[in-house]
Design a protein around this motif. Structure first.
Motif, PDB file in Angstrom:
ATOM      1  N   ILE A 398       0.863  -1.183   0.000  1.00 13.28           N
ATOM      2  CA  ILE A 398       0.000   0.000   0.000  1.00 13.28           C
ATOM      3  C   ILE A 398       0.899   1.232   0.000  1.00 13.28           C
ATOM      4  O   ILE A 398       1.754   1.395   0.872  1.00 13.28           O
ATOM      5  CB  ILE A 398      -0.926   0.013   1.225  1.00 13.28           C
ATOM      6  CG1 ILE A 398      -1.815  -1.240   1.227  1.00 13.28           C
ATOM      7  CG2 ILE A 398      -1.785   1.272   1.247  1.00 13.28           C
ATOM      8  CD1 ILE A 398      -2.663  -1.395   2.470  1.00 13.28           C
ATOM      9  N   GLY A 399       0.712   2.106  -0.987  1.00 12.55           N
ATOM     10  CA  GLY A 399       1.563   3.280  -1.126  1.00 12.55           C
ATOM     11  C   GLY A 399       1.249   4.365  -0.118  1.00 12.55           C
ATOM     12  O   GLY A 399       0.275   4.289   0.650  1.00 12.55           O
ATOM     13  N   ASP A 400       2.071   5.417  -0.129  1.00  9.91           N
ATOM     14  CA  ASP A 400       1.891   6.541   0.783  1.00  9.91           C
ATOM     15  C   ASP A 400       0.545   7.226   0.551  1.00  9.91           C
ATOM     16  O   ASP A 400       0.063   7.331  -0.587  1.00  9.91           O
ATOM     17  CB  ASP A 400       3.003   7.570   0.586  1.00  9.91           C
ATOM     18  CG  ASP A 400       4.382   7.018   0.933  1.00  9.91           C
ATOM     19  OD1 ASP A 400       4.447   5.990   1.639  1.00  9.91           O
ATOM     20  OD2 ASP A 400       5.388   7.622   0.479  1.00  9.91           O
ATOM     21  N   ASP A 401      -0.039   7.698   1.654  1.00 10.88           N
ATOM     22  CA  ASP A 401      -1.240   8.556   1.631  1.00 10.88           C
ATOM     23  C   ASP A 401      -2.460   7.879   1.022  1.00 10.88           C
ATOM     24  O   ASP A 401      -3.432   8.569   0.647  1.00 10.88           O
ATOM     25  CB  ASP A 401      -0.951   9.862   0.875  1.00 10.88           C
ATOM     26  CG  ASP A 401       0.223  10.607   1.475  1.00 10.88           C
ATOM     27  OD1 ASP A 401       0.233  10.795   2.708  1.00 10.88           O
ATOM     28  OD2 ASP A 401       1.146  10.985   0.722  1.00 10.88           O
ATOM     29  N   ALA A 402      -2.451   6.562   0.909  1.00 12.07           N
ATOM     30  CA  ALA A 402      -3.639   5.866   0.399  1.00 12.07           C
ATOM     31  C   ALA A 402      -4.760   5.911   1.431  1.00 12.07           C
ATOM     32  O   ALA A 402      -4.526   6.051   2.632  1.00 12.07           O
ATOM     33  CB  ALA A 402      -3.293   4.422   0.056  1.00 12.07           C
ATOM     34  N   PHE A 403      -5.992   5.773   0.956  1.00  7.51           N
ATOM     35  CA  PHE A 403      -7.166   5.738   1.833  1.00  7.51           C
ATOM     36  C   PHE A 403      -7.905   4.433   1.551  1.00  7.51           C
ATOM     37  O   PHE A 403      -8.384   4.221   0.438  1.00  7.51           O
ATOM     38  CB  PHE A 403      -8.079   6.933   1.559  1.00  7.51           C
ATOM     39  CG  PHE A 403      -9.209   7.076   2.543  1.00  7.51           C
ATOM     40  CD1 PHE A 403      -9.110   7.937   3.619  1.00  7.51           C
ATOM     41  CD2 PHE A 403     -10.371   6.330   2.390  1.00  7.51           C
ATOM     42  CE1 PHE A 403     -10.146   8.062   4.531  1.00  7.51           C
ATOM     43  CE2 PHE A 403     -11.407   6.438   3.294  1.00  7.51           C
ATOM     44  CZ  PHE A 403     -11.300   7.313   4.369  1.00  7.51           C
ATOM     45  N   ILE A 404      -7.952   3.580   2.576  1.00  9.52           N
ATOM     46  CA  ILE A 404      -8.591   2.275   2.419  1.00  9.52           C
ATOM     47  C   ILE A 404      -9.967   2.347   3.066  1.00  9.52           C
ATOM     48  O   ILE A 404     -10.099   2.500   4.286  1.00  9.52           O
ATOM     49  CB  ILE A 404      -7.739   1.165   3.075  1.00  9.52           C
ATOM     50  CG1 ILE A 404      -6.280   1.256   2.617  1.00  9.52           C
ATOM     51  CG2 ILE A 404      -8.332  -0.198   2.763  1.00  9.52           C
ATOM     52  CD1 ILE A 404      -6.071   1.151   1.130  1.00  9.52           C
ATOM     53  N   GLY A 405     -11.003   2.261   2.260  1.00 14.64           N
ATOM     54  CA  GLY A 405     -12.361   2.414   2.772  1.00 14.64           C
ATOM     55  C   GLY A 405     -12.776   1.274   3.689  1.00 14.64           C
ATOM     56  O   GLY A 405     -12.191   0.189   3.680  1.00 14.64           O
ATOM     57  N   CYS A 406     -13.829   1.529   4.480  1.00 12.70           N
ATOM     58  CA  CYS A 406     -14.316   0.530   5.432  1.00 12.70           C
ATOM     59  C   CYS A 406     -14.683  -0.773   4.728  1.00 12.70           C
ATOM     60  O   CYS A 406     -15.190  -0.775   3.601  1.00 12.70           O
ATOM     61  CB  CYS A 406     -15.556   1.061   6.163  1.00 12.70           C
ATOM     62  SG  CYS A 406     -15.220   2.437   7.264  1.00 12.70           S
ATOM     63  N   ASN A 407     -14.381  -1.876   5.417  1.00 14.04           N
ATOM     64  CA  ASN A 407     -14.736  -3.216   4.931  1.00 14.04           C
ATOM     65  C   ASN A 407     -14.139  -3.516   3.557  1.00 14.04           C
ATOM     66  O   ASN A 407     -14.752  -4.206   2.734  1.00 14.04           O
ATOM     67  CB  ASN A 407     -16.258  -3.401   4.887  1.00 14.04           C
ATOM     68  CG  ASN A 407     -16.861  -3.426   6.269  1.00 14.04           C
ATOM     69  OD1 ASN A 407     -16.302  -4.042   7.188  1.00 14.04           O
ATOM     70  ND2 ASN A 407     -17.982  -2.745   6.447  1.00 14.04           N
ATOM     71  N   ILE A 416      -1.704  -1.210  -3.881  1.00 16.58           N
ATOM     72  CA  ILE A 416      -2.520  -0.005  -3.884  1.00 16.58           C
ATOM     73  C   ILE A 416      -1.559   1.169  -4.022  1.00 16.58           C
ATOM     74  O   ILE A 416      -0.649   1.339  -3.211  1.00 16.58           O
ATOM     75  CB  ILE A 416      -3.341   0.129  -2.574  1.00 16.58           C
ATOM     76  CG1 ILE A 416      -4.121  -1.160  -2.299  1.00 16.58           C
ATOM     77  CG2 ILE A 416      -4.251   1.342  -2.645  1.00 16.58           C
ATOM     78  CD1 ILE A 416      -5.103  -1.548  -3.369  1.00 16.58           C
ATOM     79  N   GLY A 417      -1.755   2.007  -5.032  1.00 13.48           N
ATOM     80  CA  GLY A 417      -0.798   3.052  -5.346  1.00 13.48           C
ATOM     81  C   GLY A 417      -0.792   4.202  -4.360  1.00 13.48           C
ATOM     82  O   GLY A 417      -1.664   4.312  -3.479  1.00 13.48           O
ATOM     83  N   ASN A 418       0.185   5.095  -4.527  1.00 17.85           N
ATOM     84  CA  ASN A 418       0.262   6.286  -3.691  1.00 17.85           C
ATOM     85  C   ASN A 418      -0.979   7.146  -3.888  1.00 17.85           C
ATOM     86  O   ASN A 418      -1.402   7.408  -5.020  1.00 17.85           O
ATOM     87  CB  ASN A 418       1.497   7.117  -4.061  1.00 17.85           C
ATOM     88  CG  ASN A 418       2.793   6.395  -3.769  1.00 17.85           C
ATOM     89  OD1 ASN A 418       2.891   5.651  -2.807  1.00 17.85           O
ATOM     90  ND2 ASN A 418       3.803   6.615  -4.614  1.00 17.85           N
ATOM     91  N   GLY A 419      -1.585   7.576  -2.791  1.00 17.83           N
ATOM     92  CA  GLY A 419      -2.747   8.451  -2.873  1.00 17.83           C
ATOM     93  C   GLY A 419      -3.967   7.798  -3.478  1.00 17.83           C
ATOM     94  O   GLY A 419      -4.924   8.496  -3.841  1.00 17.83           O
ATOM     95  N   ALA A 420      -3.984   6.472  -3.587  1.00 14.12           N
ATOM     96  CA  ALA A 420      -5.146   5.773  -4.158  1.00 14.12           C
ATOM     97  C   ALA A 420      -6.232   5.628  -3.106  1.00 14.12           C
ATOM     98  O   ALA A 420      -5.990   5.748  -1.901  1.00 14.12           O
ATOM     99  CB  ALA A 420      -4.726   4.413  -4.692  1.00 14.12           C
TER     100      ALA A 420
END
Length: 465
Positions: A398-407, A416-420
């Motif tokens: 998982i790249g920097d600043d990524a946001f992984i949504g709930c569930n 998962i790319g940077n900022g993805a």
């Protein structure tokens, strides 16, 4: 040390009152077998040529030692003198040495006592030097009978006069012998007692009677005499060791608000300004930095924890946790993990064999396994890295600043790319480019009235209740 040295450790005891199949020297004090406390004291004093006398369930000790020391077997427990006799062949090869005799179930013998006793032994040219201690209540111990120049013997409590019972100097059961003279004494002692056993203490009388010099060294460590004959005694040993470490750490600037349930291993290091709360167990080679708050209710084993970190109800094993990290409650950090500076991990999270980058937040109800996570990442509630397909394990990146949504389910191997960004409820099976949004959901279908029909009976029951 001026002469060659060696040691015999008596570890054949069964400890019947322990009510266990485990040999008594293998019972643990602060998560380390008592036998290991004794062998470590020997090695710290430079006595590395060691013979361990085994007996009851000797396979357990043999397996534990794994060839580190020479061993001999005592087939029958016929006294301490008989136990040493089992090593006569081994002693015969070391006639030009001094031999240290120790009990494998007396864990608090220490380096300074061993070295101090040997210095006296060498300086005075003793045939035997008894290691002793002065205690306030000597009841039950053999008393040391001193002369103007050495000792004249050891008298057991049952044989002591009223005046002798007032003596506070007692036999610890540990000795330095001139090896050749010990071999001579072992040939002279007889089982002339109600137990029909060969007592090592009788060798002291044999040597004195033969005109050899005997003396006693008073250890400044009064705990050196302590052993355990039952579970209550074992608890006493653990508490003695536990509070000795706590006292030392307080002197070094560590704060304890409560010592209930606190157990810190002898190899653990804790920095000054750190606060240890109740229910904290620190084991192995754990190093805790300065100005941390550890607890309540933490178990940390073989971990390195940086400065300013707070752990609350955390179990962590064989991992690195860097500076200013906040973890807990109810978090498990499994082996092979690195939690980088500024990370926040909330309740009901498990991390295994993963790197969590700086300032990342894993707030709650998440599993991160076999993953390399960048900095500034946010994990939504219920995220799972699906790292195992039933045969092999794969990594998630998982790249920097990524946001992984709930569930979100991240099915490895996947990146998962940077900022993805991943949409809540998605199962991600393909790499997500930098800055992209990945959403993987089935088409929502609404069936009018289904819920009302399906739940009719339950709703009516709840309303009546």
């Amino acid at each position: 040390m001026s002469r060659k040295t060696c040691a015999i450790i008596l570890a054949g005891g069964q400890g019947k009152r322990m009510k266990s199949d485990l040999p008594k020297p293998m019972f643990k004090v602060l998560d380390m077998p008592m036998l290991d406390w004794v062998t470590r004291a020997c090695e710290e004093a430079g006595v590395t040529d060691i013979c361990v006398v085994t007996g009851f369930n000797n396979e357990v000790i043999e397996k534990h030692l794994d060839g580190r020391y020479h061993t001999v077997f005592q087939p029958e427990r016929m006294g301490t003198g008989h136990a040493v006799m089992m090593a006569l062949d081994w002693l015969g090869e070391r006639g030009d040495s001094d031999v240290l005799i120790l009990n494998g179930d007396a864990p608090f013998i220490d380096r300074d006592t061993i070295l101090g006793a040997h210095a006296l032994h060498s300086e005075k040219g003793n045939a035997v030097t008894v290691i002793t201690s002065e205690i306030d209540d000597p009841t039950g111990y053999g008393r040391i009978l001193r002369t103007a120049d050495g000792i004249s013997g050891i008298v057991e409590e049952k044989d002591a006069t009223a005046e002798q019972k007032k003596i506070r100097e007692i036999n610890s059961g540990a000795y330095w012998f001139d090896t050749e003279k010990l071999i001579y004494a072992l040939g002279e002692i007889k089982p002339n007692n109600s137990q029909g056993e060969y007592y090592l203490t009788d060798s002291v009388y044999v040597l004195i009677s033969a005109g050899f010099r005997a003396d006693a060294y008073i250890s400044s460590n009064s705990d050196a005499v302590l052993g355990a004959n039952d579970r209550k005694g074992l608890l006493l040993l653990n508490n003695t060791a536990r509070f000795a470490i706590i006292d030392r750490l307080m002197d070094e600037g560590v704060e304890f608000t409560c010592t209930d349930g606190v157990a810190i291993g002898r190899d653990v290091k804790v920095g000054r300004g750190t606060v240890i709360l109740q229910g904290v167990i620190l084991r192995g080679n754990t190093v805790i930095g300065e100005n941390c708050v550890i607890g309540p209710n933490c178990l940390v084993e073989n971990c390195e924890v940086g400065d300013g970190t707070a752990l609350n109800s955390v179990q962590a094993f064989d991992s690195v946790i860097e500076d200013n990290v906040k973890i807990g409650p109810f978090v498990q950090i499994r082996p092979g993990s690195r939690i980088c500076t500024g990370v926040k991990i909330g309740d009901f999270v498990e991390v295994k064999n993963s790197v969590i980058g700086k300032n990342t937040a894993v707030s709650h109800l998440t599993y991160v396994g076999d993953s390399d996570v960048g900095s500034g990442v946010n994990f939504g509630c219920g995220t799972v890295t699906s790292n195992y397909d039933g045969e092999k394990k794969y990594r998630t990146v998982i790249g920097d600043d990524a946001f992984i949504g709930c569930n979100t389910n991240l099915v490895a191997p996947v990146r998962i790319g940077n900022g993805a960004y991943t949409g809540a409820g998605s199962t991600i099976t393909k790499d997500v480019p930098d800055g992209a949004l990945a959403v993987e959901r089935g088409q929502e279908k609404i069936i009018e009235g289904y819920g009302a029909r399906k739940l009719k009976g339950r709703i009516e029951k709840n309303r009546k209740g």
